[in-house]
Design a protein around this motif. Structure first.
Motif, mmCIF file in Angstrom:
data_model
loop_
_atom_site.group_PDB
_atom_site.id
_atom_site.type_symbol
_atom_site.label_atom_id
_atom_site.label_comp_id
_atom_site.label_asym_id
_atom_site.label_seq_id
_atom_site.Cartn_x
_atom_site.Cartn_y
_atom_site.Cartn_z
ATOM 1 N N THR A 40 0.826 -1.205 0.000
ATOM 2 C CA THR A 40 0.000 0.000 0.000
ATOM 3 C C THR A 40 0.866 1.263 0.000
ATOM 4 O O THR A 40 0.910 1.986 -0.978
ATOM 5 C CB THR A 40 -0.970 -0.020 1.195
ATOM 6 O OG1 THR A 40 -1.760 -1.214 1.116
ATOM 7 C CG2 THR A 40 -1.903 1.176 1.160
ATOM 8 N N VAL A 41 1.603 1.491 1.090
ATOM 9 C CA VAL A 41 2.355 2.751 1.187
ATOM 10 C C VAL A 41 3.437 2.835 0.108
ATOM 11 O O VAL A 41 3.513 3.823 -0.639
ATOM 12 C CB VAL A 41 2.972 2.931 2.594
ATOM 13 C CG1 VAL A 41 3.663 4.290 2.685
ATOM 14 C CG2 VAL A 41 1.910 2.801 3.675
ATOM 15 N N GLN A 42 4.287 1.816 0.012
ATOM 16 C CA GLN A 42 5.370 1.863 -0.982
ATOM 17 C C GLN A 42 4.813 1.918 -2.404
ATOM 18 O O GLN A 42 5.301 2.679 -3.248
ATOM 19 C CB GLN A 42 6.299 0.658 -0.834
ATOM 20 C CG GLN A 42 7.488 0.721 -1.805
ATOM 21 C CD GLN A 42 8.459 -0.439 -1.655
ATOM 22 O OE1 GLN A 42 8.245 -1.346 -0.859
ATOM 23 N NE2 GLN A 42 9.518 -0.420 -2.417
ATOM 24 N N ALA A 43 3.783 1.126 -2.670
ATOM 25 C CA ALA A 43 3.209 1.109 -4.020
ATOM 26 C C ALA A 43 2.663 2.482 -4.402
ATOM 27 O O ALA A 43 2.851 2.944 -5.538
ATOM 28 C CB ALA A 43 2.104 0.060 -4.095
ATOM 29 N N GLU A 44 1.996 3.150 -3.449
ATOM 30 C CA GLU A 44 1.454 4.480 -3.743
ATOM 31 C C GLU A 44 2.578 5.513 -3.879
ATOM 32 O O GLU A 44 2.482 6.447 -4.688
ATOM 33 C CB GLU A 44 0.466 4.898 -2.655
ATOM 34 C CG GLU A 44 -0.741 3.985 -2.525
ATOM 35 C CD GLU A 44 -1.716 4.059 -3.696
ATOM 36 O OE1 GLU A 44 -1.517 4.878 -4.604
ATOM 37 O OE2 GLU A 44 -2.684 3.268 -3.705
#
Length: 216
Positions: free
Chosen positions: A107-111
């Motif tokens: 979630t965080v890294q992908a965004e």
């Protein structure tokens, strides 16, 4: 397995930073091999033979090449169980460890990747600035969630440092130029400043040429 020689193919301040933190925390013998992103070395035939995804990092452990930063971190933690960097099988916190690591990576890294490489997510160059703006809002909401989770806590999972903490520190470094950076949140700021005093983070930041002055 406590005396393995590892080779970490890395580039400063890239996704290799989390495995670099883990290697320093473990205090094991390892070799850093730079992959020069400026010359697109991660797409070279030699590197692709190790990592067909052509991305950084790659860890080589006794001839076994592993890619994907969280997979490398889990592998290292499980190779060195006495480090307690991952809860043991059967411990309640193990499920929470994977929950938070998946949240940080999926979630965080992908965004963050969409935010930093918006041109890869549109066929209309005029929308790039809109993508960056929207992503920053989305990611700031994610840091707000993490800030609430860290209330009265020194670590994301349990009562000792884990892979999740080092991974979150890396992502926080990446987002340090946001309108509201991770250091702009009260719990997250306290947490990050405490982590920044750890030898593993100090040593890696020296090697990767990152000043920790904002965290002091």
């Amino acid at each position: 397995m406590e005396s393995s020689l590892y080779q970490l193919y890395y580039y400063p301040l890239n996704a290799s930073m989390a495995p670099h933190f883990i290697l320093e925390e473990l205090n094991v013998d390892f070799e850093l091999i730079i992959v020069d992103r400026k010359s697109n070395a991660q797409k070279s035939p030699n590197y692709l033979a190790l990592n067909p995804a052509g991305r950084i990092p790659t860890l080589v452990d006794d001839g076994l090449a592993i890619f994907e930063s969280p997979a490398i971190c889990i592998h290292l933690a499980e190779n060195h169980p006495s480090s307690n960097l991952i809860p043991k099988v059967g411990e309640k916190n193990r499920a929470l460890f994977f929950q938070w690591l998946m949240y940080l990576t999926n979630t965080v890294q992908a965004e963050l990747m969409v935010c930093f490489y918006p041109q890869k997510h549109t066929t209309n160059v005029k929308t790039v600035d809109n993508i960056i703006e929207a992503q920053e809002v989305r990611i700031t909401e994610m840091f707000n969630l993490l800030d609430r989770e860290l209330e009265n806590k020194d670590f994301l999972v349990g009562n000792s440092i884990s892979v999740c903490d080092y991974f979150l520190f890396m992502l926080a470094v990446w987002a340090d130029e946001f309108k509201k950076p991770p250091l702009g949140f009260s719990n997250l700021s306290r947490y990050l400043r405490k982590l920044a005093k750890r030898d593993a983070i100090i040593n890696v930041c020296k090697k990767e040429n990152l000043s920790l002055s904002d965290y002091q």
